[in-house]
Write a protein that holds these residues in place. Sequence first.
Motif, PDB file in Angstrom:
ATOM      1  N   SER A   7       0.829  -1.211   0.000  1.00 18.72           N
ATOM      2  CA  SER A   7       0.000   0.000   0.000  1.00 18.72           C
ATOM      3  C   SER A   7       0.860   1.256   0.000  1.00 18.72           C
ATOM      4  O   SER A   7       0.552   2.236  -0.688  1.00 18.72           O
ATOM      5  CB  SER A   7      -0.981  -0.005   1.173  1.00 18.72           C
ATOM      6  OG  SER A   7      -0.304  -0.064   2.392  1.00 18.72           O
ATOM      7  N   GLU A   8       1.978   1.243   0.732  1.00 26.39           N
ATOM      8  CA  GLU A   8       2.883   2.396   0.726  1.00 26.39           C
ATOM      9  C   GLU A   8       3.505   2.576  -0.659  1.00 26.39           C
ATOM     10  O   GLU A   8       3.623   3.691  -1.162  1.00 26.39           O
ATOM     11  CB  GLU A   8       3.981   2.229   1.776  1.00 26.39           C
ATOM     12  CG  GLU A   8       4.942   3.396   1.822  1.00 26.39           C
ATOM     13  CD  GLU A   8       6.079   3.203   2.810  1.00 26.39           C
ATOM     14  OE1 GLU A   8       6.949   4.086   2.849  1.00 26.39           O
ATOM     15  OE2 GLU A   8       6.111   2.197   3.537  1.00 26.39           O
ATOM     16  N   GLN A  11       0.914   4.176  -2.863  1.00 27.00           N
ATOM     17  CA  GLN A  11       0.650   5.578  -2.525  1.00 27.00           C
ATOM     18  C   GLN A  11       1.850   6.476  -2.793  1.00 27.00           C
ATOM     19  O   GLN A  11       1.681   7.660  -3.085  1.00 27.00           O
ATOM     20  CB  GLN A  11       0.252   5.696  -1.053  1.00 27.00           C
ATOM     21  CG  GLN A  11      -1.076   5.057  -0.740  1.00 27.00           C
ATOM     22  CD  GLN A  11      -1.321   4.954   0.761  1.00 27.00           C
ATOM     23  OE1 GLN A  11      -0.482   5.342   1.571  1.00 27.00           O
ATOM     24  NE2 GLN A  11      -2.465   4.401   1.137  1.00 27.00           N
ATOM     25  N   ARG A  12       3.060   5.926  -2.687  1.00 29.10           N
ATOM     26  CA  ARG A  12       4.271   6.743  -2.798  1.00 29.10           C
ATOM     27  C   ARG A  12       5.195   6.225  -3.892  1.00 29.10           C
ATOM     28  O   ARG A  12       6.402   6.123  -3.710  1.00 29.10           O
ATOM     29  CB  ARG A  12       4.977   6.761  -1.442  1.00 29.10           C
ATOM     30  CG  ARG A  12       4.065   7.334  -0.340  1.00 29.10           C
ATOM     31  CD  ARG A  12       4.708   7.344   1.014  1.00 29.10           C
ATOM     32  NE  ARG A  12       5.902   8.188   0.981  1.00 29.10           N
ATOM     33  CZ  ARG A  12       6.953   8.000   1.770  1.00 29.10           C
ATOM     34  NH1 ARG A  12       6.961   7.026   2.639  1.00 29.10           N
ATOM     35  NH2 ARG A  12       7.982   8.809   1.709  1.00 29.10           N
TER      36      ARG A  12
END
Length: 81
Positions: A7-8, A11-12
């Motif tokens: 997920s990180e 998102q990034r």
Amino acid sequence: MRYVSASEAKQRLATVLDAVQREPVTIRRQNREVAVVISPLDYRRLVTTNVAEFQRFCNRVSAAAQARGLTENELEKLLDS
């Protein structure tokens, strides 16, 4: 090596892409490693190393077969049967 969650990473992504220029980034999902992102330079090194290593292996096998008397004609016969 840097580790990030899936997920990180999602998102990034820009941050992950910047980080792989310095070191590989491992992406984890549910505490399992699912991917490693590497720079194009590291990828080329890896592929080149594997190709060169495989060629050295083939050369060793060929030399051993020739030392045991295996000729191209005998190999052809083995492969045809």
